[in-house]
Design a protein around this motif. Structure first.
Motif, PDB file in Angstrom:
ATOM      1  N   TYR A  72       0.890  -1.258  -0.188  1.00  0.00           N
ATOM      2  CA  TYR A  72       0.167  -0.278  -0.302  1.00  0.00           C
ATOM      3  C   TYR A  72       0.992   1.155  -0.040  1.00  0.00           C
ATOM      4  N   VAL A  73       0.156   2.475  -0.194  1.00  0.00           N
ATOM      5  CA  VAL A  73       0.859   3.649  -0.800  1.00  0.00           C
ATOM      6  C   VAL A  73      -0.093   4.948  -0.127  1.00  0.00           C
ATOM      7  N   VAL A  74       0.708   6.039   0.544  1.00  0.00           N
ATOM      8  CA  VAL A  74      -0.647   6.727   0.541  1.00  0.00           C
ATOM      9  C   VAL A  74       0.691   8.052   1.025  1.00  0.00           C
ATOM     10  N   ARG A  75      -0.513   9.202   0.037  1.00  0.00           N
ATOM     11  CA  ARG A  75       0.491  10.340  -0.376  1.00  0.00           C
ATOM     12  C   ARG A  75      -0.389  11.554   1.002  1.00  0.00           C
ATOM     13  N   ARG A  76       0.178  12.386   1.439  1.00  0.00           N
ATOM     14  CA  ARG A  76       0.481  13.483   2.356  1.00  0.00           C
ATOM     15  C   ARG A  76       1.029  15.494   1.583  1.00  0.00           C
ATOM     16  N   GLY A  77       0.850  15.380   0.594  1.00  0.00           N
ATOM     17  CA  GLY A  77       0.862  16.559   0.218  1.00  0.00           C
ATOM     18  C   GLY A  77       2.467  16.159  -0.260  1.00  0.00           C
ATOM     19  N   GLY A  78       3.308  16.487  -0.635  1.00  0.00           N
ATOM     20  CA  GLY A  78       4.764  16.850  -0.870  1.00  0.00           C
ATOM     21  C   GLY A  78       5.674  15.044  -0.231  1.00  0.00           C
ATOM     22  N   SER A  79       4.318  14.648   0.645  1.00  0.00           N
ATOM     23  CA  SER A  79       5.104  13.105   1.631  1.00  0.00           C
ATOM     24  C   SER A  79       4.208  12.273   0.823  1.00  0.00           C
ATOM     25  N   LEU A  80       4.927  10.777   1.285  1.00  0.00           N
ATOM     26  CA  LEU A  80       4.398  10.029   0.759  1.00  0.00           C
ATOM     27  C   LEU A  80       4.909   9.370   1.481  1.00  0.00           C
ATOM     28  N   LEU A  81       3.924   7.470   2.251  1.00  0.00           N
ATOM     29  CA  LEU A  81       3.847   6.394   2.766  1.00  0.00           C
ATOM     30  C   LEU A  81       4.051   5.185   2.209  1.00  0.00           C
ATOM     31  N   ALA A  82       4.775   4.599   2.668  1.00  0.00           N
ATOM     32  CA  ALA A  82       3.936   2.973   1.226  1.00  0.00           C
ATOM     33  C   ALA A  82       4.862   2.141   2.195  1.00  0.00           C
ATOM     34  N   TRP A  83       3.967   0.982   2.619  1.00  0.00           N
ATOM     35  CA  TRP A  83       4.317  -0.530   2.970  1.00  0.00           C
ATOM     36  C   TRP A  83       3.584  -1.888   2.692  1.00  0.00           C
ATOM     37  N   SER A  84       4.074  -3.117   3.218  1.00  0.00           N
ATOM     38  CA  SER A  84       3.579  -3.911   2.653  1.00  0.00           C
ATOM     39  C   SER A  84       3.478  -5.290   4.081  1.00  0.00           C
ATOM     40  N   THR A  85       2.455  -5.411   3.876  1.00  0.00           N
ATOM     41  CA  THR A  85       2.345  -6.569   5.036  1.00  0.00           C
ATOM     42  C   THR A  85       1.934  -7.615   4.914  1.00  0.00           C
ATOM     43  N   ALA A  86       2.484  -7.932   2.972  1.00  0.00           N
ATOM     44  CA  ALA A  86       1.825  -8.960   2.856  1.00  0.00           C
ATOM     45  C   ALA A  86       3.080 -10.088   2.461  1.00  0.00           C
ATOM     46  N   ALA A  87       3.612 -10.022   3.384  1.00  0.00           N
ATOM     47  CA  ALA A  87       5.040 -11.277   3.658  1.00  0.00           C
ATOM     48  C   ALA A  87       4.362 -12.191   4.485  1.00  0.00           C
ATOM     49  N   ALA A  88       4.115 -11.851   5.602  1.00  0.00           N
ATOM     50  CA  ALA A  88       3.532 -13.367   6.543  1.00  0.00           C
ATOM     51  C   ALA A  88       1.946 -13.072   6.395  1.00  0.00           C
ATOM     52  N   GLY A  89       1.483 -12.555   5.560  1.00  0.00           N
ATOM     53  CA  GLY A  89      -0.049 -12.741   5.565  1.00  0.00           C
ATOM     54  C   GLY A  89      -0.451 -12.076   6.837  1.00  0.00           C
ATOM     55  N   ASP A  90      -1.962 -13.218   6.796  1.00  0.00           N
ATOM     56  CA  ASP A  90      -2.566 -13.523   7.891  1.00  0.00           C
ATOM     57  C   ASP A  90      -1.553 -13.712   9.269  1.00  0.00           C
ATOM     58  N   ALA A  91      -0.668 -14.522   8.780  1.00  0.00           N
ATOM     59  CA  ALA A  91      -0.281 -14.655   9.830  1.00  0.00           C
ATOM     60  C   ALA A  91       0.364 -13.917  11.005  1.00  0.00           C
ATOM     61  N   ARG A  92       0.823 -12.387  10.383  1.00  0.00           N
ATOM     62  CA  ARG A  92       1.276 -11.610  10.814  1.00  0.00           C
ATOM     63  C   ARG A  92       1.100 -11.049  12.462  1.00  0.00           C
ATOM     64  N   ALA A  93       1.548 -10.593  13.419  1.00  0.00           N
ATOM     65  CA  ALA A  93       1.392 -10.435  14.465  1.00  0.00           C
ATOM     66  C   ALA A  93       1.153  -9.503  15.057  1.00  0.00           C
ATOM     67  N   PRO A  94      -0.404  -8.636  15.246  1.00  0.00           N
ATOM     68  CA  PRO A  94      -0.387  -7.178  15.044  1.00  0.00           C
ATOM     69  C   PRO A  94       1.047  -6.614  15.642  1.00  0.00           C
ATOM     70  N   HIS A  95       1.531  -6.644  16.474  1.00  0.00           N
ATOM     71  CA  HIS A  95       3.013  -5.799  16.599  1.00  0.00           C
ATOM     72  C   HIS A  95       4.575  -6.557  16.382  1.00  0.00           C
ATOM     73  N   THR A  96       4.324  -7.069  15.932  1.00  0.00           N
ATOM     74  CA  THR A  96       5.277  -6.786  14.052  1.00  0.00           C
ATOM     75  C   THR A  96       6.108  -5.551  14.211  1.00  0.00           C
ATOM     76  N   PRO A  97       7.750  -5.426  14.471  1.00  0.00           N
ATOM     77  CA  PRO A  97       8.028  -4.387  14.278  1.00  0.00           C
ATOM     78  C   PRO A  97       7.959  -4.071  12.836  1.00  0.00           C
ATOM     79  N   TYR A  98       8.351  -2.606  12.808  1.00  0.00           N
ATOM     80  CA  TYR A  98       9.035  -2.325  11.656  1.00  0.00           C
ATOM     81  C   TYR A  98      10.468  -2.159  11.413  1.00  0.00           C
ATOM     82  N   ARG A  99      10.256  -2.054   9.794  1.00  0.00           N
ATOM     83  CA  ARG A  99      11.821  -2.055   9.557  1.00  0.00           C
ATOM     84  C   ARG A  99      11.378  -0.734   8.571  1.00  0.00           C
ATOM     85  N   VAL A 100      12.138   0.558   8.836  1.00  0.00           N
ATOM     86  CA  VAL A 100      12.059   1.574   7.603  1.00  0.00           C
ATOM     87  C   VAL A 100      12.921   2.837   7.331  1.00  0.00           C
ATOM     88  N   VAL A 101      12.131   2.814   6.250  1.00  0.00           N
ATOM     89  CA  VAL A 101      13.758   4.111   5.369  1.00  0.00           C
ATOM     90  C   VAL A 101      13.474   5.449   5.266  1.00  0.00           C
TER      91      VAL A 101
END
Length: 443
Positions: A57-86
């Motif tokens: 998924y990707v979302v934008r706010r004016g001149g800013s953008l955020l994109a992420w993927s929750t597809a790797a672990a699918g439905d098995a991903r725990a809600p408290h899974t940490p992030y790697r952010v660039v």
């Protein structure tokens, strides 16, 4: 041509295309979103519900953008899974058009401008300048009666002409002295004082196809028209506007695309965030000091059935890599650099360290970035500024403070930072993207 050379050429060509397509932060976000959509990312609006299904998924706010993927672990991903952010930023220093810009002097039509960020203002002289940005127009069918439109004019409509040396012979001995108000106003024609009046708002209305009275507001900025290109007899450098920091923005998007193609077995949610307004302190609704990043990280947790507790647990395990360009050691001014920490062009990504926390890097963040470079098979350099010179900063310290996450600041070598025209290493761009891909998807 070897596979490595082919890859380097492909990354360089992609970066140059991205730079040329992105004269403003709004266009940089639009270009990044297009690359992500082509790879299967779904764009969502902030007013929409946060997607609950695993995906990209990707979302934008004016001149800013955020994109992420929750597809790797699918439905098995725990809600408290940490992030790697660039993280990176989309804005660059330039000249921006004032709200009431039209004025005249000595028969010239002039535009009032304000310097945005810490521009090397001398680099804006005697260049063919285009214009771009975002305009708000009257539209009865749009929410609130206002629609937003991106616009750009890649024609030489403006110029800031330098004073001839015959009229200021002291410039060779004393250096060029520019006053932002008096000396940087561009001219764009003649005749304003003789009745052939052209207004900026009227001209802008023509560019976007509306009546002048329907232009309700604008974010308008200048850009140099020289395209990005490889230079040097071996093509080992790239010269362009806005390398600071669109080179990082492009590398981050490439890294995310790689991460979703080859997901890690480790429990991370890969995220890329591109902020506007870094060059002026990041204090805005879409800057790094805003709610943009933490709000969306929390929304992702809540959308998958998590709680506030899960969100805070996720942040505790999150690592953020804050990317901005780094000063390569300048051959003509080597004495301005820390002598024991030379930064070589095409010498690899740069870890940025400052004891006074102008950069957020600590030992844990440094270790995460060192391992990413090791995994990618690229060398890593380390930058510190001279102890007798002030150090610049970037989005790292503020994102670290807002999230409480381990954060590391890094960059790629560049010369002429904040000039209209900067240069970086061609090999560095491929290494940069590879290191970030490894950071988002650690082995």
């Amino acid at each position: 041509m070897t596979d490595l050379a082919t890859h380097v050429t492909e990354v360089a060509a992609g970066l140059c295309s991205y730079l040329d397509a992105s004269p403003s932060p709004f266009h940089a976000v639009d270009s990044a979103a297009a690359l992500l959509r082509e790879a299967g990312f779904t764009e969502v609006a902030e007013t929409d519900p946060t997607p609950t299904a695993p995906g990209h998924y990707v979302v934008r706010r004016g001149g800013s953008l955020l994109a992420w993927s929750t597809a790797a672990a699918g439905d098995a991903r725990a809600p408290h899974t940490p992030y790697r952010v660039v993280g990176a930023h989309t804005d660059s220093p330039n000249l921006r058009i004032k709200p009431r810009p039209d004025w005249a002097r000595a028969g010239w039509q002039m535009l009032g401008v304000e310097v945005y960020g810490g521009a090397l203002t001398n680099s804006w002289l005697d260049r063919d300048l285009g214009l771009s940005g975002r305009v708000a127009v009257r539209d009865a069918d749009a929410p609130g009666g206002v629609a937003q439109r991106l616009w750009r004019v890649d024609e030489p409509v403006l110029r800031v002409s330098q004073l001839a040396i015959h009229l200021d012979r002291s410039v060779r001995a004393e250096g060029l002295q520019l006053n932002d108000q008096a000396h940087l106003a561009p001219h764009w024609g003649l005749g304003l004082e003789t009745g052939a009046r052209r207004t900026f708002r009227g001209w802008l209305a023509e560019q976007v196809g509306v009546a002048a009275g329907d232009v309700l507001g604008y974010d308008a900025m200048t850009h140099d028209l020289t395209p990005a290109r490889r230079i040097g007899p071996d093509g080992d450098l790239i010269a362009s506007a806005r390398l600071d920091n669109l080179a990082t923005s492009y590398a981050a998007v490439r890294a995310l695309l790689h991460a979703v193609e080859q997901p890690t077995a480790q429990p991370w949610v890969p995220v890329v965030v591109l902020f506007d307004h870094e060059e002026v302190g990041s204090m805005s609704e879409r800057g790094a000091q805003s709610t943009f990043l933490p709000a969306w990280l929390e929304r992702i947790v809540l959308a998958t059935g998590g709680t506030r507790e899960d969100y805070l647990r996720a942040l505790a395990g999150t690592v953020i890599a804050s990317g901005d360009m780094a000063h390569a050691t300048h051959p003509n001014y080597a004495e301005r650099h820390e002598p024991e920490h030379p930064i070589l062009m095409n010498g690899g990504p740069v870890l940025k360290v400052n004891t006074n926390l102008r950069y957020a890097t600590d030992s844990l963040g440094a270790a995460a970035f060192a391992l990413a470079c090791e995994q990618a098979g690229v060398p890593m350099q380390t930058f510190v500024t001279r102890s007798d010179l002030p150090c610049g900063s970037t989005v790292g310290p503020m994102t670290s403070a807002l999230t409480g996450a381990t954060t590391v600041d890094f960059g790629a070598p560049v010369l002429s930072m904040h000039s209209t025209r900067e240069i970086c290493g061609t090999l560095d761009q491929a290494a940069y993207a590879a290191a970030l891909a490894a950071f988002l998807a650690p082995a």
